[in-house]
Scaffold this active site. Structure first.
Site, PDB file in Angstrom:
ATOM      1  N   ASP A  10      -2.137 -15.992   6.276  1.00 14.61           N
ATOM      2  CA  ASP A  10      -3.404 -15.268   6.401  1.00 14.61           C
ATOM      3  C   ASP A  10      -3.948 -15.419   7.820  1.00 14.61           C
ATOM      4  OD1 ASP A  10      -3.329 -14.424   3.733  1.00 14.61           O
ATOM      5  OD2 ASP A  10      -4.175 -16.313   3.049  1.00 14.61           O
ATOM      6  N   LYS A  32       3.978 -14.606   2.673  1.00 14.05           N
ATOM      7  CA  LYS A  32       3.056 -13.615   2.116  1.00 14.05           C
ATOM      8  C   LYS A  32       2.258 -12.983   3.248  1.00 14.05           C
ATOM      9  CE  LYS A  32      -1.016 -14.492   0.079  1.00 14.05           C
ATOM     10  NZ  LYS A  32      -2.041 -13.518   0.575  1.00 14.05           N
ATOM     11  N   ASP A  59       1.150  -8.413  -0.008  1.00 12.43           N
ATOM     12  CA  ASP A  59       0.038  -8.604  -0.941  1.00 12.43           C
ATOM     13  C   ASP A  59      -1.102  -7.636  -0.598  1.00 12.43           C
ATOM     14  OD1 ASP A  59      -1.859  -9.672  -2.688  1.00 12.43           O
ATOM     15  OD2 ASP A  59      -2.346 -11.346  -1.361  1.00 12.43           O
ATOM     16  N   LYS A  61      -2.370  -5.319  -3.183  1.00  8.54           N
ATOM     17  CA  LYS A  61      -3.133  -5.096  -4.424  1.00  8.54           C
ATOM     18  C   LYS A  61      -3.556  -3.628  -4.608  1.00  8.54           C
ATOM     19  CE  LYS A  61      -5.106  -9.779  -4.350  1.00  8.54           C
ATOM     20  NZ  LYS A  61      -4.778 -10.206  -2.974  1.00  8.54           N
ATOM     21  N   LEU A  62      -2.590  -2.736  -4.649  1.00  3.87           N
ATOM     22  CA  LEU A  62      -2.919  -1.314  -4.786  1.00  3.87           C
ATOM     23  C   LEU A  62      -3.602  -1.015  -6.128  1.00  3.87           C
ATOM     24  CD1 LEU A  62      -0.893  -1.231  -2.402  1.00  3.87           C
ATOM     25  CD2 LEU A  62      -0.070   0.927  -3.311  1.00  3.87           C
ATOM     26  N   ASP A  64      -5.234   2.814  -7.625  1.00  8.20           N
ATOM     27  CA  ASP A  64      -5.711   4.183  -7.392  1.00  8.20           C
ATOM     28  C   ASP A  64      -5.140   5.055  -8.503  1.00  8.20           C
ATOM     29  OD1 ASP A  64      -6.653   6.613  -6.113  1.00  8.20           O
ATOM     30  OD2 ASP A  64      -6.631   5.502  -4.215  1.00  8.20           O
ATOM     31  N   ASN A  67      -0.572   9.042  -9.066  1.00 12.31           N
ATOM     32  CA  ASN A  67       0.193   9.777  -8.065  1.00 12.31           C
ATOM     33  C   ASN A  67       0.026   9.178  -6.667  1.00 12.31           C
ATOM     34  OD1 ASN A  67       1.965  12.017  -7.414  1.00 12.31           O
ATOM     35  ND2 ASN A  67       0.213  12.919  -6.352  1.00 12.31           N
ATOM     36  N   THR A  68      -1.183   8.755  -6.342  1.00 10.52           N
ATOM     37  CA  THR A  68      -1.445   8.147  -5.039  1.00 10.52           C
ATOM     38  C   THR A  68      -0.700   6.818  -4.897  1.00 10.52           C
ATOM     39  OG1 THR A  68      -3.616   9.192  -4.865  1.00 10.52           O
ATOM     40  CG2 THR A  68      -3.256   7.236  -3.518  1.00 10.52           C
ATOM     41  N   THR A 119      -9.317 -14.377  -9.055  1.00  9.99           N
ATOM     42  CA  THR A 119      -9.781 -15.745  -9.311  1.00  9.99           C
ATOM     43  C   THR A 119     -11.283 -15.895  -9.054  1.00  9.99           C
ATOM     44  OG1 THR A 119      -9.087 -16.352  -7.067  1.00  9.99           O
ATOM     45  CG2 THR A 119      -7.552 -16.829  -8.853  1.00  9.99           C
ATOM     46  N   ARG A 181      -2.646 -27.163  -4.447  1.00 14.33           N
ATOM     47  CA  ARG A 181      -3.027 -28.113  -3.399  1.00 14.33           C
ATOM     48  C   ARG A 181      -2.282 -29.419  -3.613  1.00 14.33           C
ATOM     49  NH1 ARG A 181      -4.958 -24.035  -1.848  1.00 14.33           N
ATOM     50  NH2 ARG A 181      -7.018 -23.604  -1.020  1.00 14.33           N
ATOM     51  N   ARG A 211      -3.543 -22.705   3.245  1.00 15.91           N
ATOM     52  CA  ARG A 211      -4.080 -23.711   4.159  1.00 15.91           C
ATOM     53  C   ARG A 211      -3.445 -25.097   4.087  1.00 15.91           C
ATOM     54  NH1 ARG A 211     -10.188 -22.181   2.798  1.00 15.91           N
ATOM     55  NH2 ARG A 211      -9.064 -21.507   0.933  1.00 15.91           N
TER      56      ARG A 211
END
Length: 232
Positions: A10, A32, A59, A61-62, A64, A67-68, A119, A181, A211
């Protein structure tokens, strides 16, 4: 399919992610790439990291109309990622369209997994803001079942939900689990967390770790510790 540790890169720039990956001279971690890095650098960052020999979980997260999503997945399949995702709330029809778009002419496709509930979503918020009156756990399992019916490969879930998801959808239905963690580490802003060893015990197929590795004093050592605890 073996267990694996996915490192959540990230970062906000190509320079930052490449500086991080340059630390790994022996391993090629599964990476990722999320919205921040993808929107900052575009599809080229995926191609460059893939060319370095890393597996990639894209990652984005589509969610819609079917079709899109089908057309978008068709574009993403050309990036040669290994895994990508969408929101299960987009309905079974959307998930089926996603698979159609993701499948290449030779019949191959990346793994496709679904986010059930984020989450950050609590039962109270689901009820008051989304008008979903069912218990959170029941909603997560129902969405997982929908993903399995649509032909998806698995879901993103808490390690604490892995066993129940496998019980509902079968042992081959993948659980990709953030919220991991080290036992002696800071839990940050995560609430429902567990260790790599516990995630393994609970049946997670992949753990996504950010992290505790990326912000570690020695990221390579942290990654190796994570692999040792989770993969063995």
């Amino acid at each position: 399919m073996g267990k694996d540790v996915i490192v959540a890169c990230d970062f906000s720039s190509k320079q930052a992610v490449m500086d991080f990956l340059d630390k790994f001279t022996e391993e090629k971690p599964y990476v990722k790439i999320g919205m921040e890095l993808f929107y900052a650098e575009g599809p080229s960052i995926v191609k460059e990291i893939k060319a370095r020999g890393h597996k990639i979980f894209l990652d984005l997260k589509l969610c819609d109309i079917p079709n899109t999503v089908k057309k978008a997945m068709s574009v993403l399949s050309g990036l040669d990622v290994d895994m990508t995702n969408l929101h299960a709330s987009g309905t079974i029809e959307m998930m089926q369209a996603a698979i159609e778009g993701l499948t290449r002419e030779d019949g191959t496709r990346p793994l496709l997994i679904a986010v059930t509930q984020l989450t950050s979503t609590s039962e109270e918020r689901m009820r008051e803001q989304l008008l979903i009156d069912k218990p959170l756990d029941e909603v997560v399992m129902h969405y997982a079942s929908n993903a399995e019916k649509a032909g998806l490969d698995g879901v993103v879930c808490s390690p604490l939900e892995s066993e129940k998801v496998h019980g509902r959808c079968g042992s081959k239905f993948l659980t990709v689990t953030p919220g991991v963690r080290f036992a002696d580490g800071d839990i940050g802003d995560q609430v429902r967390v567990t260790t790599p060893a516990k995630a393994k015990e609970l049946g997670s197929d992949y753990i996504v770790v950010g992290r505790p590795i990326t912000a570690a004093e020695d990221p390579v050592a942290a990654y190796r510790r994570c692999v040792a605890e989770f993969v063995g």
